[in-house]
Design an enzyme around this catalytic site. Structure first.
Site, mmCIF file in Angstrom:
data_model
loop_
_atom_site.group_PDB
_atom_site.id
_atom_site.type_symbol
_atom_site.label_atom_id
_atom_site.label_comp_id
_atom_site.label_asym_id
_atom_site.label_seq_id
_atom_site.Cartn_x
_atom_site.Cartn_y
_atom_site.Cartn_z
ATOM 1 N N ASN A 1 130.158 17.014 -40.505
ATOM 2 C CA ASN A 1 129.759 16.312 -41.724
ATOM 3 C C ASN A 1 128.411 15.603 -41.695
ATOM 4 O O ASN A 1 127.764 15.484 -42.737
ATOM 5 C CB ASN A 1 130.826 15.269 -42.083
ATOM 6 C CG ASN A 1 132.163 15.895 -42.355
ATOM 7 O OD1 ASN A 1 132.275 16.770 -43.198
ATOM 8 N ND2 ASN A 1 133.192 15.474 -41.638
ATOM 9 N N TYR A 2 127.978 15.081 -40.545
ATOM 10 C CA TYR A 2 126.836 14.167 -40.543
ATOM 11 C C TYR A 2 125.647 14.598 -39.706
ATOM 12 O O TYR A 2 124.565 14.028 -39.847
ATOM 13 C CB TYR A 2 127.288 12.770 -40.076
ATOM 14 C CG TYR A 2 128.250 12.114 -41.040
ATOM 15 C CD1 TYR A 2 127.801 11.569 -42.237
ATOM 16 C CD2 TYR A 2 129.615 12.053 -40.759
ATOM 17 C CE1 TYR A 2 128.682 10.982 -43.128
ATOM 18 C CE2 TYR A 2 130.504 11.464 -41.651
ATOM 19 C CZ TYR A 2 130.029 10.931 -42.829
ATOM 20 O OH TYR A 2 130.898 10.355 -43.724
ATOM 21 N N LEU A 3 125.826 15.550 -38.812
ATOM 22 C CA LEU A 3 124.730 15.929 -37.909
ATOM 23 C C LEU A 3 124.063 17.212 -38.385
ATOM 24 O O LEU A 3 124.725 18.246 -38.528
ATOM 25 C CB LEU A 3 125.257 16.109 -36.486
ATOM 26 C CG LEU A 3 125.830 14.849 -35.833
ATOM 27 C CD1 LEU A 3 126.379 15.172 -34.456
ATOM 28 C CD2 LEU A 3 124.785 13.747 -35.747
#
Length: 623
Positions: A579-581
């Site tokens: 989701n975030y990297l």
């Protein structure tokens, strides 16, 4: 057949003559990770109009779970004996029996909600009036027997069932999108069952109702053949043609009234484009973040209390990657909070020998506990190192000490307001929508989530590229295991920043014991060979030396793997990866350092999902 057997025996004899006893066994070739074929949308030359997601969309709808078949097993009731249940009552009783040996069955909220639903179904005339007197064991035994039957099926029977299921599901597995086919995602409608929720959800134990075609809205192109309803006598709620939406269908959850969407798979072009846009927006923030942080510094001391609260909240989101948080009805949802919805009881304002401190203690998303002491980094290096190793301590970022002092002062004033109770909001003059509006004024499209994505990706990029001039660089790049540990340590920093935790596996202690036993075995073998080496000379001695070197390398790898396992026991690395990297950070780093196998850090589904990133970047790319 006899001739074939003779030929096989001859071949075996020939092979045995070729290879001597001392010949080393052939190494098995490493299995290559088979990457699913995906449409390479990033090579598409004709882009769509702004806001449009597709030109053509056609699919076959959804698969419904099979209709409940009554089994006729009776429920035992103390003082009455077996009780007959109608199909609806039996279905709900079976749901509870299936979960009776899980942790949920011991949770008071779960049991209370189930009993409320079950009692309503039983009606006033039922002899069952007390759940404690109910014996679900006959149904449990029936379910276990059915499970055992499936286990005992022959290989051929299991294969036949699998082939029949795949044949039935095949039409739903792919979707025609524009000029190509793509893999569908979650095309199965959720079955009825007892709601579990996450954490201590107030609705756990309630019965999730059956979803009918009349509850489902379908989306396809105007000129496509609309999905056919598979249940006779039923029809879809509606069929729409929204080319600005990426969903294929949706329906409402019967417990919380939330929308459940049917999307294409994670490796689809629609998801890939959405992911790339998300990460590019986070990269765009890099150009603005310096100016935004200056405005935060000014806003922390503003005379307007609304502006002060906005900038205090934004400072926390930027420095701690806390979610913005929405208001919730705790009677309907789990009592989870974020930055804007934190209450006075969640904050402790204090100080220690190093300066001011703020301690946060609340349940975040998915009821994951967030405990974090924010403080000034100690001058003493030993205490600083101990703090860095503690996932519940965060040091104020370099250059932010002055801002932290002001944040400490602002939050102290907000929490010590005489009119406030411990259950009142800390940030009582702002909410998530007003904060996001303020963020959009700072940069178009900026949200709290963009800040979180930026800080997570920036942290990974910085941590990974420390390897370039690290004093232990050679040691880290010595083997794939040591290089993997370096990567996981960097990923660990992001997981701690974003509070991505998970429950430690119940079998963790047993796994550690096995690893310790294996270590003892290898050490014993090295010791035995070392003694044997003293008695040998020449080539025999050299051969033993080689064996010892191999075992020592294996022991080193084994100890490194154990360190990785221990450190990551309660941490979820995959959440940030998904989701975030920005995946391009990992791809570029792997290409740059020893052409490190991407399959070591990305599983098969992530390699498929991020195929666009693999094709896009070289070893010099930076976030």
């Amino acid at each position: 057949k006899k001739d074939k057997k003779k030929d096989k025996k001859k071949d075996k004899k020939k092979d045995s003559k070729k290879g001597g006893k001392d010949d080393p066994p052939e190494k098995k070739p490493k299995k290559e990770v088979k990457v699913e074929q995906v449409y390479e949308w990033w090579k598409e030359e004709a882009p769509l109009e702004d806001g449009k997601k597709w030109r053509f969309l056609e699919h076959n709808g959804v698969i419904f779970p099979p209709k409940y078949e009554p089994h006729g097993v009776k429920l035992n009731y103390e003082g009455h004996g077996p009780v007959d249940l109608n199909p609806e009552q039996e279905a709900v009783a079976t749901m509870f029996a299936a979960m009776s040996k899980t942790d949920y069955a011991s949770k008071p909220i779960f049991v209370k909600n189930f009993w409320t639903e079950f009692k309503r179904l039983l009606g006033k005339g039922s002899p069952i009036t007390d759940l404690k007197k109910c014996d679900f064991e006959p149904i449990v035994e029936y379910l276990e027997a059915e499970k055992e039957k499936k286990k005992n099926l022959t290989k051929e029977e299991k294969l036949k069932i699998k082939e029949e299921r795949e044949k039935m599901e095949a039409p739903y597995g792919t979707v025609i999108l524009d000029s190509h086919t793509e893999k569908n995602g979650n095309y199965r409608v959720e079955p009825a069952g007892l709601f579990r929720g996450r954490g201590e959800h107030p609705k756990m134990g309630q019965v999730k109702g059956v979803i009918a075609p009349e509850d489902i809205t379908m989306n396809c192109a105007v000129d496509a053949c609309p999905p056919r309803c598979p249940l006779p006598g039923h029809a879809w709620k509606s069929v729409v043609h929204k080319d600005d939406a990426t969903w294929l269908a949706f329906y409402k959850d019967t417990i919380n009234g939330e929308f459940k969407y049917i999307f294409l798979s994670a490796g689809s072009s629609l998801k890939g484009q959405s992911d790339r846009e998300k990460f590019e927006k986070a990269r765009e923030l890099k150009k603005h973040v310096g100016g935004i942080r200056k405005k935060i510094t000014q806003g922390l001391k503003d005379h307007d209390p609304v502006v002060r609260q906005q900038n205090t909240a934004l400072w926390l989101i930027d420095n701690l990657a806390i979610r913005a948080g929405n208001e919730k009805d705790t009677a309907e949802e789990a009592d989870t909070v974020g930055c804007c919805s934190m209450r006075v009881e969640h904050i402790t304002i204090a100080s220690d020998e190093d300066g001011p401190t703020i301690f946060f203690n609340f349940l975040g998303k998915d009821s994951i506990e967030y405990k974090n002491l924010l403080k000034i980094r100690p001058d003493d290096e030993d205490r600083a190192a101990a703090g860095e190793a503690d996932p519940c301590i965060s040091f104020v970022r370099d250059g932010e000490q002055s801002n932290f002092n002001q944040v400490h002062k602002n939050m102290g004033q907000m929490c010590s307001d005489k009119k406030k109770k411990t259950t009142d909001d800390v940030f009582d003059k702002i909410d998530t929508s007003s904060l996001n509006k303020y963020l959009k004024d700072l940069m178009p499209g900026l949200t709290a989530k963009v800040f979180r994505t930026y800080n997570a990706s920036y942290t990974l990029d910085q941590e990974l590229h420390k390897i370039g001039d690290h004093p232990l660089k050679k040691e880290f790049l010595k083997t794939e295991t040591t290089q993997l540990k370096f990567y996981n340590d960097a990923n660990y920093q992001v997981a701690i920043l974003c509070n991505h935790s998970r429950a430690v596996s119940k079998s963790f202690d047993a796994q550690m014991e096995k690893m310790d036993e294996k270590k003892v075995e290898i050490e014993a073998e090295i010791k035995s060979l070392s003694k044997e080496k003293k008695k040998k000379e020449g080539a025999a001695k050299d051969a033993i030396k080689k064996k010892i070197a191999t075992l020592e390398a294996r022991l080193h790898n084994h100890e490194t793997q154990k360190q990785i396992k221990q450190k990551l026991a309660g941490v979820a690395l995959s959440t940030s990866k998904v989701n975030y990297l920005d995946p391009r950070i990992t791809v570029s780093w792997c290409k740059k350092w020893n052409n490190f196998p991407l399959s070591k850090v990305f599983n098969k589904s992530l390699i498929t999902k991020f195929k666009w990133a693999i094709d896009e970047v070289d070893e010099d790319w930076r976030f």
